[in-house]
Write an enzyme that holds these catalytic residues in place. Structure first.
Site, PDB file in Angstrom:
ATOM      1  CD  GLU A   1      -3.300   0.724   1.816  1.00 41.43           C
ATOM      2  OE1 GLU A   1      -3.442  -0.385   2.326  1.00 41.43           O
ATOM      3  OE2 GLU A   1      -4.163   1.611   1.865  1.00 41.43           O
TER       4      GLU A   1
ATOM      5  CD  GLU B   1      -4.638  -0.564   9.014  1.00 37.95           C
ATOM      6  OE1 GLU B   1      -4.012  -1.645   9.076  1.00 37.95           O
ATOM      7  OE2 GLU B   1      -5.181  -0.149   7.983  1.00 37.95           O
TER       8      GLU B   1
HETATM    9  C1  RAM Z   1      -6.545   2.156   4.193  1.00 38.39           C
HETATM   10  C2  RAM Z   1      -5.320   2.959   4.339  1.00 38.39           C
HETATM   11  C3  RAM Z   1      -5.492   4.322   4.932  1.00 38.39           C
HETATM   12  C4  RAM Z   1      -6.906   4.771   4.974  1.00 38.39           C
HETATM   13  C5  RAM Z   1      -7.735   4.232   3.857  1.00 38.39           C
HETATM   14  C6  RAM Z   1      -9.175   4.604   3.903  1.00 38.39           C
HETATM   15  O1  RAM Z   1      -6.327   1.080   3.325  1.00 38.39           O
HETATM   16  O2  RAM Z   1      -4.402   2.222   5.057  1.00 38.39           O
HETATM   17  O3  RAM Z   1      -4.928   4.419   6.187  1.00 38.39           O
HETATM   18  O4  RAM Z   1      -6.877   6.177   4.917  1.00 38.39           O
HETATM   19  O5  RAM Z   1      -7.642   2.857   3.726  1.00 38.39           O
END
Ligand code: RAM
Length: 841
Positions: free
Chosen positions: A465, A726
């Site tokens: 990502e 996260e």
């Molecule tokens: C995730 C990303 C990010 C977020 C979006 C919506 O995959 O890691 O942190 O902003 O989605």
């Protein structure tokens, strides 16, 4: 009284930059000592600002005659203090290239052969279509002494250049990531000292990087986001003692051959086969007659711009804390810190052909093996095939997010180190306090910034990502600005954001734009195109951050599509309050709150630029959105539709509530927080503690800060986190469970701004009117130092038996309103101040 001094001189937010562009670079400085009473800026022999109207200014735009390209300009700022003493500080900047003549060159990808057949995994990545990294070289002769040499260089892909075997510059992953369809950055390097009389060699290795390698998570499209293979452009400008000049540029005369870097990819990893090395190829005297001529791919210079930011650098190295044997020839190294970078490994003498593999992971499983489930398709695997002799391995064109590395193929590894890479933004903040767990939290936040400021502000450094997600950057920005001087970093990235703006005015979800991500911006994501410039303006005092046309185009886009002022349509993928563990905040409420916020900030930005009519129009629009918000979502008693923490946070923070409903809404927010702990996702989290404390509940903000049950910040700390996770609790499907995602680290700004109490008045920019309001909670002491755009700000407080003691340093030209915990308020000028109170209210 006393003398005054300017320091930290910068041009366009960088110290002594090479390659400044634009007709009106911004010259800025910090202040130390007394308040200046006069200030004069001069660019030698060219321009004088005259005495500035504001003697305590900290920046001015050059407004002299046109600057010549490729020229060094010395400049100075002279200050006078009230006692008559003056001081002069000097710096310089150098302008960039104006007219490129060199050609784009490449190794013909169709002519590159895999000389070795694939074996059991040695070339496993061949399946992904990764080709060996081309080496390109050009030999040239210098007959007269060179007084100055500048290398202007860029690549579609990544490059590493050397002159006569010595690396040119120290940038990693250059030229950095931009939307290459719009802009491609070149670097200018001073390489004078690398040249000699006689034969010289300019040698460059290219890799795919973001250009043609794997980036992001689009499963339909393996790499090739911008192009199919890497290309190089370079011009070496030589100035001789007699004043004559010569340019050695990329052209058909260059020769190319693959070397020992068999593939290099940001996500997949890098492979060196030292048996394929071409020793001496970077040096004079090498016979390249067996090499192929390069392919000349074009002469398009339209997208080339000088790099406006600090490069990514290999900033520090961490030795492995432990090295645990996990098999006859495999070990797991623990670096004690989750980070972004790569492993540097000393290899002993080995039988030629011995393959050593390094895999990376953020966590271990219960058996002590790497847990790579959360990397998704990022193989993050580096390989070295020994040619025999001892050597040191370090990849050049990849980086990984990891704390652990598994090294396979060696009975006993030599020195193992982690090389930490990040955009080399100067650090500006420190925060310490009486609770070691909060100090660990702060370190985790700072490491999150390191690991995710890699050319662009990314969401995470480990999985497939690593994208420039706008909301993540938006919520983390205030924290980032305390930790480091991120002005140049964000000036660069805001161009990526604007490059990604659609003709309709829509900001994206990620910048640089890349396939695989919904292009239309979501509420709170796209709004970063307004929120970030505004915060940068307030932090650094540079109105150049405020591109009012771009900001207004965004607001007008949302307005056009939502004429009744409730933002329902064109919300992109509407990520809502992403990863909120609690009840969902109603989407239209959340979106409309951001619509108002963007209109409000754009109205203010228009005012800064003196665009009164635009400001009035946008102000009226913001007011109307607020009315619609109140009518639609706010009850007579201050209850919001949905009754969620993030709903109240947005409404309170963005000034959306009528006066009589502010206190009830704040009370309801506090009730929800008391009852459930934090229930916010990415959009609400940065507002939690600031809003609670702004509404009289600093006690509750402290309770949240020090809470250890999940969801909480210290839950992560107690569970061994060395970066921010996260998810609040670190639990979730492995495909969405990064351990280095900084959004929840946005609490960092409240450590500086709340606990230590460093803030500025609503109308103040660049900390001209400080508001110092420490919030001790039940901590016994806290200290913060912040190298602001104006100069050093420091707050140190301590509770002792005899009362509360506070030391404050206010930079020159600033004033401070100091709020003491006993309710008293003091106004103080610049300088060092001490306050003691016997009681707290
Ligand atoms: C995730 C990303 C990010 C977020 C979006 C919506 O995959 O890691 O942190 O902003 O989605």
């Amino acid at each position: 009284m006393g003398s005054v001094r300017a320091y930290g001189l910068s041009c366009d937010h960088r110290t002594t930059p090479l390659g400044v562009s634009g007709a009106t670079p911004r010259l800025s400085w910090r202040l130390a000592g007394a308040d200046p009473v006069a200030c004069l800026v001069e660019v030698d022999g060219l321009w004088s600002s005259g005495e500035l109207a504001d003697p305590a200014a900290i920046g001015v735009r050059y407004a002299g005659p046109p600057l010549r390209p490729r020229t060094r300009y010395d400049w100075r700022v002279t200050l006078r203090a009230a006692d008559g003493t003056t001081s002069t500080a000097r710096s310089w900047f150098e302008t960039g290239q104006d007219r490129w003549t060199a050609a784009w060159i490449a190794a013909d990808p169709d002519a590159v052969e895999h000389v070795d057949p694939p074996t059991d995994g040695e070339w496993a990545l061949r399946d992904h279509g990764l080709l060996p990294c081309p080496q390109l070289r050009r030999s040239f002769t210098i007959g007269a002494p060179v007084t100055a040499a500048r290398l202007h260089i860029s690549a579609k892909g990544l490059y590493e250049a050397a002159i006569n075997g010595t690396r040119a510059g120290d940038a990693q992953l250059a030229p950095g990531w931009t939307d290459y369809r719009h802009r491609l950055q070149y670097q200018t390097l001073d390489v004078t000292s690398l040249l000699t009389g006689g034969e010289n060699v300019l040698a460059v290795t290219l890799a795919d990087g973001w250009w043609s390698g794997f980036a992001g998570f689009d499963p339909r499209r393996p790499g090739y986001h911008y192009g199919r293979f890497p290309e190089l452009i370079a011009e070496l400008h030589l100035t001789f003692a007699d004043g004559t000049t010569r340019v050695v540029g990329t052209d058909a005369a260059w020769r190319t051959a693959p070397g020992h870097v068999r593939h290099a990819d940001l996500l997949k990893g890098e492979c060196h086969d030292l048996r394929s090395a071409t020793p001496g190829w970077e040096l004079p005297g090498f016979d390249d007659s067996g090499w192929r001529p390069v392919l000349v791919t074009g002469h398009d210079h339209g997208t080339l711009v000088p790099s406006p930011d600090e490069p990514v650098r290999a900033v520090t190295r961490l030795p492995a804390v432990t090295l645990t044997r996990t098999g006859p020839d495999s070990h797991v190294a623990d670096f004690g810190q989750n980070l972004a970078g790569r492993v540097r490994l000393a290899l002993p003498e080995l039988p030629p052909g011995t393959r050593v593999t390094i895999r990376h992971a953020e966590t271990l499983d219960a058996q002590g093996r790497l847990d790579t489930a959360n990397l998704r398709t990022a193989d993050a695997t580096d390989t070295i095939v020994s040619a025999g002799p001892a050597t040191v391995f370090e990849p050049a064109f990849t980086y990984h997010g990891f704390r652990y590395a598994e090294i396979t193929g060696l009975p006993r590894p030599g020195d193992v180190e982690a090389v930490v890479l990040h955009s080399d933004t100067p650090w500006t903040g420190t925060f310490t306090c009486s609770d070691p767990e909060i100090e660990q939290l702060r370190r985790n936040i700072e490491w999150g910034q390191r690991g995710n400021f890699v050319s662009v502000p990314t969401d995470c450094p480990q999985r497939d990502e690593r994208l420039g997600w706008l909301a993540d950057a938006q919520v983390f920005l205030p924290t980032a600005c305390f930790n480091a001087d991120v002005a140049a970093f964000f000036a660069k990235w805001l161009r990526d954001v604007r490059d990604a703006q659609t003709p309709e005015g829509g900001f994206p979800n990620v910048a640089p734009r890349i396939s695989g991500v919904a292009e239309e911006g979501a509420p709170g994501w796209a709004d970063a195109g307004v929120i970030i410039p505004w915060h940068l303006y307030r932090t650094y005092g540079d109105a150049g951050f405020l591109d009012v046309d771009s900001m207004a185009a965004w607001v007008d886009f949302v307005h056009r599509n939502n004429p009744d002022l409730i933002w329902r349509f064109r919300t992109g993928p509407h990520y809502a309050d992403w990863l909120a563990p609690g009840p969902a905040t109603p989407r239209e409420l959340l979106a409309t709150a951001f619509f108002h916020h963007s209109a409000d900030l754009t109205a203010r930005a228009a005012l800064v630029h003196g665009r009164i009519r635009d400001a009035e129009r946008l102000r009226a629009l913001a007011d109307d959105i607020r009315d619609a918000f109140i009518k639609t979502f706010v009850s007579a008693t201050g209850r919001l539709t949905g009754d969620t923490q993030t709903g109240y946070l947005l409404a309170l923070a963005f000034g959306l509530l009528p006066g009589d409903r502010i206190a009830p809404a704040a009370r309801r927010l506090a009730e929800l927080v008391e009852e459930h702990g934090p229930q916010t996702g990415f959009l609400g989290v940065s507002l939690l503690c600031p809003v609670l404390s702004a509404h009289g509940r600093a006690d509750l903000a402290h309770t949240l800060l020090r809470r250890t049950a999940p969801p909480s910040w210290l839950y992560q700390v107690r569970n061994g986190a060395t970066t921010i996770w996260e998810r609040w609790d670190g639990r979730g499907a492995p495909s969405m469970n990064s351990f280095n995602h900084y959004a929840f680290g946005s609490i960092g700004a409240w450590l500086y701004g709340g606990v230590a109490g460093i803030g500025q008045a609503p109308g103040s920019v660049a900390y001209r009117e400080l508001v110092i309001r420490p919030l001790p909670g039940d901590l016994t002491w806290a200290r913060a130092e912040y190298e602001s755009a104006r100069g050093r700000i420091a707050v140190s407080w301590e509770r002792r038996d005899d009362g509360f003691h506070l030391d404050v340093t206010v930079p020159p030209g600033a004033t401070a309103t100091v709020h003491l915990p006993d309710g008293q308020t003091r106004q103080v000028p610049s300088g060092d101040h001490h306050f003691s109170t016997t009681e707290e209210s």
